[in-house]
Enzyme design. Structure first.
Site, PDB file in Angstrom:
ATOM      1  N   HIS A 356      -2.891  76.073 -28.549  1.00 12.96           N
ATOM      2  CA  HIS A 356      -3.182  76.620 -27.225  1.00 12.96           C
ATOM      3  C   HIS A 356      -1.901  76.616 -26.385  1.00 12.96           C
ATOM      4  O   HIS A 356      -1.267  75.580 -26.201  1.00 12.96           O
ATOM      5  CB  HIS A 356      -4.271  75.797 -26.529  1.00 12.96           C
ATOM      6  CG  HIS A 356      -4.704  76.373 -25.225  1.00 12.96           C
ATOM      7  ND1 HIS A 356      -5.677  77.339 -25.130  1.00 12.96           N
ATOM      8  CD2 HIS A 356      -4.267  76.150 -23.962  1.00 12.96           C
ATOM      9  CE1 HIS A 356      -5.841  77.674 -23.865  1.00 12.96           C
ATOM     10  NE2 HIS A 356      -4.993  76.971 -23.137  1.00 12.96           N
ATOM     11  N   ALA A 357      -1.512  77.779 -25.875  1.00 10.94           N
ATOM     12  CA  ALA A 357      -0.237  77.920 -25.163  1.00 10.94           C
ATOM     13  C   ALA A 357      -0.190  77.036 -23.924  1.00 10.94           C
ATOM     14  O   ALA A 357      -1.148  76.955 -23.156  1.00 10.94           O
ATOM     15  CB  ALA A 357      -0.030  79.383 -24.764  1.00 10.94           C
ATOM     16  N   HIS A 386       3.401  84.877 -18.723  1.00  7.26           N
ATOM     17  CA  HIS A 386       2.526  83.949 -17.997  1.00  7.26           C
ATOM     18  C   HIS A 386       3.063  82.530 -18.092  1.00  7.26           C
ATOM     19  O   HIS A 386       3.202  81.832 -17.075  1.00  7.26           O
ATOM     20  CB  HIS A 386       1.103  84.014 -18.555  1.00  7.26           C
ATOM     21  CG  HIS A 386       0.197  82.958 -17.985  1.00  7.26           C
ATOM     22  ND1 HIS A 386      -0.547  83.152 -16.850  1.00  7.26           N
ATOM     23  CD2 HIS A 386      -0.061  81.680 -18.386  1.00  7.26           C
ATOM     24  CE1 HIS A 386      -1.229  82.045 -16.576  1.00  7.26           C
ATOM     25  NE2 HIS A 386      -0.956  81.142 -17.492  1.00  7.26           N
ATOM     26  N   GLU A 387       3.380  82.078 -19.299  1.00  2.00           N
ATOM     27  CA  GLU A 387       3.858  80.705 -19.471  1.00  2.00           C
ATOM     28  C   GLU A 387       5.223  80.505 -18.821  1.00  2.00           C
ATOM     29  O   GLU A 387       5.514  79.443 -18.263  1.00  2.00           O
ATOM     30  CB  GLU A 387       3.914  80.340 -20.958  1.00  2.00           C
ATOM     31  CG  GLU A 387       2.553  80.313 -21.652  1.00  2.00           C
ATOM     32  CD  GLU A 387       1.556  79.352 -21.008  1.00  2.00           C
ATOM     33  OE1 GLU A 387       1.977  78.311 -20.459  1.00  2.00           O
ATOM     34  OE2 GLU A 387       0.339  79.648 -21.045  1.00  2.00           O
ATOM     35  N   HIS A 390       4.925  79.503 -15.221  1.00  2.00           N
ATOM     36  CA  HIS A 390       4.822  78.049 -15.008  1.00  2.00           C
ATOM     37  C   HIS A 390       6.206  77.418 -15.031  1.00  2.00           C
ATOM     38  O   HIS A 390       6.537  76.572 -14.193  1.00  2.00           O
ATOM     39  CB  HIS A 390       3.978  77.416 -16.112  1.00  2.00           C
ATOM     40  CG  HIS A 390       2.520  77.743 -16.063  1.00  2.00           C
ATOM     41  ND1 HIS A 390       1.714  77.418 -14.993  1.00  2.00           N
ATOM     42  CD2 HIS A 390       1.705  78.342 -16.966  1.00  2.00           C
ATOM     43  CE1 HIS A 390       0.472  77.819 -15.248  1.00  2.00           C
ATOM     44  NE2 HIS A 390       0.441  78.388 -16.432  1.00  2.00           N
ATOM     45  N   GLU A 414      -1.383  79.120 -12.057  1.00  2.00           N
ATOM     46  CA  GLU A 414      -1.832  80.094 -13.051  1.00  2.00           C
ATOM     47  C   GLU A 414      -1.519  81.526 -12.619  1.00  2.00           C
ATOM     48  O   GLU A 414      -1.287  82.403 -13.448  1.00  2.00           O
ATOM     49  CB  GLU A 414      -3.332  79.931 -13.302  1.00  2.00           C
ATOM     50  CG  GLU A 414      -3.734  78.585 -13.860  1.00  2.00           C
ATOM     51  CD  GLU A 414      -3.042  78.244 -15.169  1.00  2.00           C
ATOM     52  OE1 GLU A 414      -2.734  79.166 -15.957  1.00  2.00           O
ATOM     53  OE2 GLU A 414      -2.775  77.054 -15.406  1.00  2.00           O
ATOM     54  N   HIS A 516     -10.520  73.982 -23.001  1.00  2.00           N
ATOM     55  CA  HIS A 516     -10.372  73.375 -21.678  1.00  2.00           C
ATOM     56  C   HIS A 516     -11.459  72.349 -21.388  1.00  2.00           C
ATOM     57  O   HIS A 516     -11.247  71.426 -20.596  1.00  2.00           O
ATOM     58  CB  HIS A 516     -10.368  74.467 -20.606  1.00  2.00           C
ATOM     59  CG  HIS A 516      -9.252  75.445 -20.782  1.00  2.00           C
ATOM     60  ND1 HIS A 516      -9.294  76.431 -21.742  1.00  2.00           N
ATOM     61  CD2 HIS A 516      -8.061  75.575 -20.149  1.00  2.00           C
ATOM     62  CE1 HIS A 516      -8.175  77.138 -21.680  1.00  2.00           C
ATOM     63  NE2 HIS A 516      -7.417  76.647 -20.736  1.00  2.00           N
ATOM     64  N   TYR A 526      -8.354  79.073 -12.913  1.00  2.00           N
ATOM     65  CA  TYR A 526      -8.151  80.366 -13.572  1.00  2.00           C
ATOM     66  C   TYR A 526      -8.898  81.485 -12.835  1.00  2.00           C
ATOM     67  O   TYR A 526      -8.408  82.613 -12.738  1.00  2.00           O
ATOM     68  CB  TYR A 526      -8.587  80.293 -15.031  1.00  2.00           C
ATOM     69  CG  TYR A 526      -7.798  79.286 -15.831  1.00  2.00           C
ATOM     70  CD1 TYR A 526      -6.518  79.567 -16.290  1.00  2.00           C
ATOM     71  CD2 TYR A 526      -8.326  78.026 -16.113  1.00  2.00           C
ATOM     72  CE1 TYR A 526      -5.790  78.639 -17.017  1.00  2.00           C
ATOM     73  CE2 TYR A 526      -7.605  77.085 -16.828  1.00  2.00           C
ATOM     74  CZ  TYR A 526      -6.342  77.392 -17.280  1.00  2.00           C
ATOM     75  OH  TYR A 526      -5.624  76.463 -17.985  1.00  2.00           O
TER      76      TYR A 526
END
Length: 641
Positions: A356-357, A386-387, A390, A414, A516, A526
């Site tokens: 899971h990323a 997306h990552e 962060h 997020e 999650h 999210y």
């Protein structure tokens, strides 16, 4: 040469304390200089928090180092080592909370001191005694381990039970059009990733309830909600869901109609719930992997980014380099060497990992990393950006005290990566990086692309809403334990109109089949992120000169902020504040708004919404859905919003 006059000397002596005070004020962290800096108690408090934040950074570094070792090498030894580090850190955090309380820092005249004091007294699970803490961490990590190591048996070769969720099961969910095969993989996954974890989940619920009470919250749900610093936020959540529901019903009705055309009435009902195994995703949280079954204009091909990336021999490294270049084009920080040296960007062949990323901040020397099993395709082009959002957030607020190194609203973290991905996936940007030849879509192609986006952005919202509405009900003891499973599916049906492919009873236990839930990750973030990202996007597009209301050539869905230093500067200011200010304050500075508002999202997708209303009316598509018949009729009643 002449000497100073006596009066000039006196003026200089009088000015010296003022100048020293001004220099001290200007050297303080952001947001502190507006307080009474002359107070001895404030100066003492700052010294105390400086020391404790330094120790906190060390503890966070140890925690994330141990967690990263476990996540990138799932062994029992690493799991135990991680829990031992967490336990020691929890002990120190409890001592710190006691010292903060004894010092009465939450009554300080300095707003920043009060904010730090309040946050550091919020212990979460650390408030538990040592025995309960270890039991809770063991329950969570065992659920994570089960999720990471679950394999299922092949539909075509039942003796081969080595198939993993990614890539094996996901490939079949995306590409098989055999309902029996899809149902097989659905059941295999839920039976093995979910049901065996019921006891661990019950332990988790019992001990998080105890932790919430020790932190003076009525339930663990209330503990989660308090991070939004708004007593009205749950009501806003419900109102936002209701505002989006008419649009979702149009998408749901159209997809169900087209699936029924393909699979027939024996598989897909005319007015009921959509069987979720047909939707291309294990949790039916996005439906775009099977878009070929219901593309609005099938004669108009989609931008085929994957085949173009393959033709250009893209590597995983190249995807991350593109993301790095995007942030640098905005005037933001380049990825540091440690990112490239210490991240795990592809699935290792020699050990189990949690694929899971996730993005990681190690609280030391700009050490930031990503852990994910990346592949070269359109989906991962999005996920990579997306990552990296962060990661950029971590780098921008790293100058903040450890306690403020986070987002002021869980949804902000997020949303940051997603807002960049909205630009990256625009036709304009894809053309600029050589992945498509057409930077502007005709109307039919535009509807196709908006529909594809809606199958992840809009379709996700009822799912995201349900994930925490369900857990809130469990945490608040509004669901009897013998209804934990049927209550979950009733909510999935009631709020999203999807259902499992076969009957599920209370001998099954399906919620832990989602990562999650195993990992104790609050999920409202999210949902909120899917709203906030469009508010951010609209503001940044306006700053970049890429969006003009009412201008058909400068629309939100074809905005690319790449290279805009003006948008980048505003975004840096937003990110660098971290959690030092209330989220409404930083949101207003960026967007001029102070609430979570779906208006920007609805504006972005409005051409599709108008098309769906006309098309569904033309086809006579029924909207809405009945109650699911895949759970016992004795299950709990309807849930309210």
């Amino acid at each position: 040469m002449t000497g100073d006059k006596p009066m000039d000397k006196m003026k200089g002596l009088l000015l010296l304390p003022l100048l020293l005070t001004l220099a001290f004020v200007l050297s303080l962290p952001y947001g502190v200089a507006d307080s009474n800096t002359c107070s001895a108690s404030v100066l003492q408090a700052r010294r105390f928090f400086d020391q404790e934040n330094s120790k906190l950074r060390e503890r966070y570094h140890a925690e994330y180092s141990a967690a990263y070792a476990y996540n990138t090498n799932v062994t029992e030894d690493n799991r135990r080592a991680m829990i031992a580090v967490y336990a020691e850190s929890a002990k120190q955090n409890k001592l710190l909370a006691e010292a903060v309380k004894a010092g009465e820092y939450d009554e300080s005249e300095d707003a920043q001191i009060r904010r730090q004091a309040r946050m550091l007294q919020d212990l979460g699970a650390d408030a538990l005694n040592a025995s309960d803490y270890l039991e809770l961490k063991n329950a969570i990590s065992q659920m994570q381990s089960n999720y990471a190591t679950t394999t299922v048996c092949s539909y075509t070769n039942r003796t081969d039970c080595s198939l993993t969720l990614e890539p094996h099961i996901q490939e079949r969910l995306s590409n098989s059009r055999d309902p029996a095969e899809l149902a097989w993989y659905w059941r295999e996954w839920y039976d093995k990733a979910g049901t065996p974890m019921r006891e661990n989940f019950a332990t988790y619920v019992r001990l998080t309830r105890k932790a919430a009470h020790l932190n003076n919250y009525r339930s663990y749900a209330d503990y989660w909600v308090h991070f939004y610093e708004d007593t009205d936020f749950e009501r806003q959540l419900d109102a936002t869901y209701k505002a989006l529901l008419p649009f979702y019903r149009q998408i749901h009705g159209y997809v169900r109609y087209r699936l029924r055309q393909h699979y027939g009435p024996d598989v897909v009902p005319a007015e009921g719930n959509i069987p979720m195994h047909l939707l291309g995703n294990m949790w039916a949280q996005s439906w775009n992997d099977v878009i070929d079954l219901f593309t609005p204009y099938p004669e108009k091909p989609f931008v085929d980014v994957k085949s173009e990336m393959e033709r250009q021999e893209y590597s995983v490294q190249k995807l991350f380099q593109l993301g790095d270049q995007f942030f640098q084009s905005l005037g933001m920080r380049a990825l540091p060497p440690t990112f490239w040296n210490a991240s795990v960007l592809e699935r290792p062949l020699d050990r189990e990992v949690i694929c899971h990323a996730s993005a990681w901040d190690f609280y030391q020397d700009s050490d930031v990393r990503i852990k994910m099993c990346t592949e070269v395709d359109t989906h991962y082009l999005y996920v990579v950006h997306h990552e990296l959002g962060h990661i950029q957030y971590y780098l921008q607020y790293e100058q903040q005290p450890a306690v403020f190194r986070g987002a002021p609203n869980p949804g902000f973290h997020e949303a940051v990566g997603d807002v960049i991905a909205l630009s990256v996936m625009s036709a304009k940007h894809l053309k600029s990086i050589g992945l498509t030849s057409n930077g502007r879509l005709d109307e039919k192609s535009r509807i196709n692309e908006l529909f594809k986006q809606a199958l992840s952005k809009i379709v996700f919202l009822p799912f995201g809403y349900t994930m925490d509405k369900y857990r809130y009900a469990v945490f608040r003891n509004e669901l009897d334990e013998n209804q934990w499973n049927c209550g979950f599916w009733q909510m999935r049906s009631e709020f999203g109109g999807v259902e499992p492919p076969m009957m599920r009873t209370d001998t099954d236990f399906d919620p832990p089949a989602k990562y999650h839930i195993d990992a104790d990750v609050e999920y409202l973030r999210y949902f909120a992120a899917h709203i906030f990202q469009f508010q951010f996007h609209k503001a940044l597009c306006r700053l970049a000169g890429q969006y003009v209301p009412g201008d058909s050539r400068q629309t939100l869905d074809n905005c690319d902020i790449f290279g805009s230093k003006k948008a980048g500067e505003a975004f840096k200011t937003f990110l660098s504040a971290g959690n030092s200010k209330h989220w409404k304050e930083v949101l207003e500075e960026l967007t001029g708004e102070t609430e979570m508002d779906p208006a920007a999202l609805l504006e972005y997708f409005d051409p599709l919404y108008q098309w769906l209303k006309l098309e569904n009316s033309r086809l006579g598509v029924p909207l809405g859905w009945n109650e699911t018949n895949k759970i016992p009729s004795s299950c709990c009643g309807a849930f309210s919003t």
